[in-house]
Design an enzyme around this catalytic site. Structure first.
Site, PDB file in Angstrom:
ATOM      1  N   GLU A  15       0.821  -1.214   0.000  1.00 29.79           N
ATOM      2  CA  GLU A  15       0.000   0.000   0.000  1.00 29.79           C
ATOM      3  C   GLU A  15       0.854   1.263   0.000  1.00 29.79           C
ATOM      4  OE1 GLU A  15      -0.146  -2.357   2.369  1.00 29.79           O
ATOM      5  OE2 GLU A  15      -2.135  -3.244   2.420  1.00 29.79           O
ATOM      6  N   LYS A  17       3.621   1.493   2.515  1.00 28.73           N
ATOM      7  CA  LYS A  17       4.007   1.677   3.925  1.00 28.73           C
ATOM      8  C   LYS A  17       5.392   2.304   4.044  1.00 28.73           C
ATOM      9  CE  LYS A  17       3.307  -2.804   4.475  1.00 28.73           C
ATOM     10  NZ  LYS A  17       2.570  -3.166   3.248  1.00 28.73           N
ATOM     11  N   GLY A  41       8.446  -6.010   0.563  1.00 32.08           N
ATOM     12  CA  GLY A  41       9.266  -5.134  -0.272  1.00 32.08           C
ATOM     13  C   GLY A  41       8.723  -3.741  -0.074  1.00 32.08           C
ATOM     14  N   ARG A 143       9.586 -24.679  18.087  1.00 31.01           N
ATOM     15  CA  ARG A 143      10.732 -24.543  18.998  1.00 31.01           C
ATOM     16  C   ARG A 143      12.001 -25.244  18.505  1.00 31.01           C
ATOM     17  NH1 ARG A 143       7.054 -26.584  23.545  1.00 31.01           N
ATOM     18  NH2 ARG A 143       6.336 -27.588  21.632  1.00 31.01           N
ATOM     19  N   GLN A 222       3.457  -6.624   5.265  1.00 31.00           N
ATOM     20  CA  GLN A 222       2.219  -7.253   4.793  1.00 31.00           C
ATOM     21  C   GLN A 222       1.005  -6.412   5.216  1.00 31.00           C
ATOM     22  OE1 GLN A 222       4.622  -9.690   6.481  1.00 31.00           O
ATOM     23  NE2 GLN A 222       5.493  -9.497   4.467  1.00 31.00           N
ATOM     24  N   THR A 237      -0.169 -14.799   5.130  1.00 32.66           N
ATOM     25  CA  THR A 237       1.229 -15.042   5.469  1.00 32.66           C
ATOM     26  C   THR A 237       1.278 -15.712   6.847  1.00 32.66           C
ATOM     27  OG1 THR A 237       3.446 -14.075   5.465  1.00 32.66           O
ATOM     28  CG2 THR A 237       1.688 -12.757   6.509  1.00 32.66           C
ATOM     29  N   GLY A 411      -1.082  10.546  -0.440  1.00 32.48           N
ATOM     30  CA  GLY A 411       0.032  10.344  -1.370  1.00 32.48           C
ATOM     31  C   GLY A 411      -0.329  10.841  -2.753  1.00 32.48           C
ATOM     32  N   GLY A 413       2.203  11.008  -5.248  1.00 30.31           N
ATOM     33  CA  GLY A 413       3.276  10.569  -6.133  1.00 30.31           C
ATOM     34  C   GLY A 413       4.198   9.657  -5.347  1.00 30.31           C
TER      35      GLY A 413
HETATM   36  P1  GDP Z   1       4.810  -1.284   0.780  1.00 29.84           P
HETATM   37  O1  GDP Z   1       5.169  -2.709   0.656  1.00 29.84           O
HETATM   38  O2  GDP Z   1       3.517  -1.071   1.497  1.00 29.84           O
HETATM   39  O3  GDP Z   1       5.897  -0.422   1.347  1.00 29.84           O
HETATM   40  O4  GDP Z   1       4.548  -0.778  -0.715  1.00 29.84           O
HETATM   41  P2  GDP Z   1       5.446  -1.114  -2.027  1.00 29.84           P
HETATM   42  O5  GDP Z   1       6.698  -0.343  -1.933  1.00 29.84           O
HETATM   43  O6  GDP Z   1       5.558  -2.575  -2.237  1.00 29.84           O
HETATM   44  O7  GDP Z   1       4.484  -0.598  -3.183  1.00 29.84           O
HETATM   45  C1  GDP Z   1       4.050   0.724  -3.230  1.00 29.84           C
HETATM   46  C2  GDP Z   1       4.438   1.315  -4.577  1.00 29.84           C
HETATM   47  O8  GDP Z   1       3.725   2.511  -4.774  1.00 29.84           O
HETATM   48  C3  GDP Z   1       5.906   1.706  -4.647  1.00 29.84           C
HETATM   49  O9  GDP Z   1       6.333   1.540  -5.971  1.00 29.84           O
HETATM   50  C4  GDP Z   1       5.898   3.164  -4.267  1.00 29.84           C
HETATM   51  O10 GDP Z   1       6.986   3.888  -4.804  1.00 29.84           O
HETATM   52  C5  GDP Z   1       4.617   3.615  -4.896  1.00 29.84           C
HETATM   53  N1  GDP Z   1       3.924   4.731  -4.239  1.00 29.84           N
HETATM   54  C6  GDP Z   1       3.721   4.926  -2.906  1.00 29.84           C
HETATM   55  N2  GDP Z   1       2.915   5.976  -2.711  1.00 29.84           N
HETATM   56  C7  GDP Z   1       2.586   6.458  -3.924  1.00 29.84           C
HETATM   57  C8  GDP Z   1       1.737   7.529  -4.390  1.00 29.84           C
HETATM   58  O11 GDP Z   1       1.107   8.242  -3.620  1.00 29.84           O
HETATM   59  N3  GDP Z   1       1.655   7.695  -5.747  1.00 29.84           N
HETATM   60  C9  GDP Z   1       2.331   6.916  -6.631  1.00 29.84           C
HETATM   61  N4  GDP Z   1       2.192   7.151  -7.936  1.00 29.84           N
HETATM   62  N5  GDP Z   1       3.138   5.914  -6.226  1.00 29.84           N
HETATM   63  C10 GDP Z   1       3.242   5.679  -4.901  1.00 29.84           C
HETATM   64  P1  IMO Z   2       4.679  -5.920   1.878  1.00 29.69           P
HETATM   65  O1  IMO Z   2       5.238  -5.749   3.266  1.00 29.69           O
HETATM   66  C1  IMO Z   2       2.149  -8.248  -0.829  1.00 29.69           C
HETATM   67  C2  IMO Z   2       1.668 -12.504   0.105  1.00 29.69           C
HETATM   68  C3  IMO Z   2       2.220 -13.461  -0.931  1.00 29.69           C
HETATM   69  C4  IMO Z   2       1.255 -14.624  -0.766  1.00 29.69           C
HETATM   70  C5  IMO Z   2       1.022 -14.664   0.730  1.00 29.69           C
HETATM   71  C6  IMO Z   2       1.884 -15.668   1.476  1.00 29.69           C
HETATM   72  O2  IMO Z   2       5.597  -5.503   0.803  1.00 29.69           O
HETATM   73  O3  IMO Z   2       3.324  -5.306   1.790  1.00 29.69           O
HETATM   74  P2  IMO Z   2       4.477 -15.718   2.123  1.00 29.69           P
HETATM   75  O4  IMO Z   2       5.695 -15.689   1.252  1.00 29.69           O
HETATM   76  O5  IMO Z   2       4.390 -14.608   3.099  1.00 29.69           O
HETATM   77  O6  IMO Z   2       4.261 -17.044   2.759  1.00 29.69           O
HETATM   78  O7  IMO Z   2       3.249 -15.533   1.080  1.00 29.69           O
HETATM   79  O8  IMO Z   2       1.320 -13.352   1.201  1.00 29.69           O
HETATM   80  N1  IMO Z   2       2.628 -11.500   0.608  1.00 29.69           N
HETATM   81  C7  IMO Z   2       2.629 -10.216   0.223  1.00 29.69           C
HETATM   82  N2  IMO Z   2       1.901  -9.569  -0.695  1.00 29.69           N
HETATM   83  N3  IMO Z   2       3.048  -7.569  -0.087  1.00 29.69           N
HETATM   84  C8  IMO Z   2       3.770  -8.187   0.863  1.00 29.69           C
HETATM   85  O9  IMO Z   2       4.566  -7.526   1.720  1.00 29.69           O
HETATM   86  C9  IMO Z   2       3.604  -9.585   1.030  1.00 29.69           C
HETATM   87  N4  IMO Z   2       4.170 -10.504   1.840  1.00 29.69           N
HETATM   88  C10 IMO Z   2       3.547 -11.660   1.582  1.00 29.69           C
HETATM   89  O10 IMO Z   2       2.155 -12.910  -2.229  1.00 29.69           O
HETATM   90  O11 IMO Z   2       0.035 -14.318  -1.371  1.00 29.69           O
HETATM   91 MG    MG Z   3       5.591  -4.176  -0.794  1.00 30.85          MG
END
Ligand code: GDP
Ligand code: IMO
Ligand code: MG
Length: 423
Positions: A15, A17, A41, A143, A222, A237, A411, A413
């Site tokens: 989202e 984060k 990621g 454990r 997650q 997860t 957000g 951008g």
């Molecule tokens: P996280 O796992 O919740 O930290 O999110 P991710 O990094 O996996 O995915 C969010 C994606 O959206 C990333 O590519 C960010 O650079 C991008 N992003 C975050 N906020 C915004 C926003 O407000 N606008 C746009 N266009 N991209 C954003």
């Molecule tokens: P962030 O922190 C999106 C999803 C996987 C799969 C399920 C179980 O970047 O938001 P796992 O490898 O945890 O056993 O996989 O959870 N999943 C995520 N999807 N963002 C993540 O992390 C995720 N971490 C796990 O795609 O559906």
């Molecule tokens: Mg992510």
């Protein structure tokens, strides 16, 4: 800023984060990753450069902030070292990183087991990230896990030899390749040598910061609907990415927690299998994916995309006790002509706001949509909520009205600067 600020995902992850954590960490004494592993990621865009953190807390780029990997995290040391090296190559000294002695270690047999389990699920795959997360948490609770304190102790080779031998018997049973015991131990001993100086008693460190009235940001990984208890089991997860995981993953008590920010996108996305009532498996979903660059940060898989689901968001707000919302990608959704917002489900002919992760229930729920005007235009110069075009404000106001949690961040951008902090 409260003593402890928490940032949690509200849907299926990704989202944005990382961006919120990076912002909040600027004024924090510590930024702590609490749960999950390198299945996460978290992306941060700073000065035109993109960083994707899998294990390192997203607050690391703020030099004055301690970046702590909490006890609730499962660590693949090879991946962690790669991240450390990449940051050093970018002239970040990484001398503000600390790793909990109690965090568990992902071993190669966990990754092999993750893949084997998916194979054994045949047609019912979860679609895991194949990073060994589930099996590492299984060992923790069974454990027989290896903690960071074990990895850096002289006992490591004995414990590792015992575990590898056990897993090799399982791999042999399924006709899979076995691990070479001695070379695996040698690899991990070399990781231990490089990581040992980062290892601390994190609980003690965190409470010293709190005793000195320091400010802490807790980084959830997650999201609510991937929670092992509250998500759409088994498509979840293996940890608690909801509020409980913040306490158990750090040793912080509930009374110290102040703000709990729920991060969402102005639409929804998901990777992996499982229910997703507002999914648009069509041209709209494809358009959102391209506009939002919705490809996994960790696995590069195309993300399933759909409309924002306020029934699910209300559920996340309930189980996490959200005090504020951070809504990203308002710029992205604003590129569409028309936007839909799920404001309820139709279940057996009745409108309901009830969310349940029960697959049978969800499969009978049909989203009820309200339609909004899109084409928000360029938002890059909007520095306050009032600066946003009327059409964007209408959309955001409706979300707030239904979920009844105030929007605190907007957000506009991907970059650090592209965020409106609502006063
Ligand atoms: P996280 O796992 O919740 O930290 O999110 P991710 O990094 O996996 O995915 C969010 C994606 O959206 C990333 O590519 C960010 O650079 C991008 N992003 C975050 N906020 C915004 C926003 O407000 N606008 C746009 N266009 N991209 C954003
Ligand atoms: P962030 O922190 C999106 C999803 C996987 C799969 C399920 C179980 O970047 O938001 P796992 O490898 O945890 O056993 O996989 O959870 N999943 C995520 N999807 N963002 C993540 O992390 C995720 N971490 C796990 O795609 O559906
Ligand atoms: Mg992510």
């Amino acid at each position: 800023m409260s003593k402890v600020n928490v940032v949690l995902g509200t849907f299926y992850g990704d989202e944005g984060k990382g961006k919120i954590i990076d912002y909040l960490s600027e004024n924090a004494d510590a930024s702590i990753r609490c749960t999950g592993g390198n299945n996460a990621g978290h992306t941060i865009n700073v000065n035109g450069k993109k960083y994707a953190f899998h294990l390192i807390p997203s607050g690391i780029l703020n030099a004055g902030t301690k970046a702590i990997i909490g006890n609730g995290v499962v660590i693949d040391p090879r991946v962690l070292l790669e991240e450390i090296d990449a940051l050093k190559a970018d002239n970040y000294p990484v001398d503000n990183l600390y790793i909990s002695d109690k965090a568990h270690v992902i071993m190669p047999y966990h990754i092999m087991m993750d893949k084997l389990q998916e194979e054994l699920r045949e047609g019912d795959k979860i679609g895991t990230t194949a990073r060994g997360i589930g099996p590492a948490y299984t060992d923790k609770f069974e454990r027989s896990g290896i903690r960071m304190e074990d990895l850096i102790s002289p006992n490591f080779s004995k414990i590792a030899r015992r575990n590898i031998t056990k897993y090799n018997k399982i791999f042999a049973m399924y006709g899979k390749e076995e691990l070479d015991v001695e070379s695996t131990i040698k690899d991990y001993e070399s990781y231990a040598a490089r990581l040992k100086d980062y290892v601390v008693d994190s609980v003690d460190m965190i409470h010293d910061i709190l005793d000195e009235d320091g400010k802490i940001v807790c980084e959830g990984a997650q999201a609510a609907l991937l929670d092992i208890d509250f998500g759409n089991y088994p498509y979840v997860t293996s940890s608690n990415p909801s509020i409980g995981g913040i306490c158990t993953g750090t040793g912080i008590g509930a009374k110290d927690i102040g703000e709990v920010y729920g991060v969402l996108k102005a639409y929804s996305s998901k990777v992996g299998e499982g229910m997703f009532p507002t999914e648009q498996n069509n041209e709209i979903g494809d358009t959102i994916r391209e506009l939002g660059h919705e490809y996994g940060t960790t696995t590069k898989r195309p993300r399933r995309c759909g409309w924002l689901d306020l029934v699910a968001l209300k559920y996340a707000a309930r189980i996490d006790g959200l005090t504020g919302l951070a809504i990203n990608h308002v710029d992205t959704i604003g590129k569409l002509d028309k936007i839909k917002l799920c404001v309820g489900y139709e279940y057996e002919g009745q409108k309901t706001m009830r969310f349940s992760t029960n697959s049978e229930y969800l499969s009978k729920c049909k989203p009820i949509y309200e339609e909004f005007e899109g084409n928000f235009g360029d938002l890059s110069q909007c520095k306050s909520r009032q600066d946003l075009p009327e059409k964007a404000q209408v959309y955001l106001n409706r979300i707030e009205e239904i979920v009844k949690v105030p929007i605190k961040f907007i957000g506009t951008g991907a970059s650090r600067e592209d965020m409106i902090v609502v006063k």
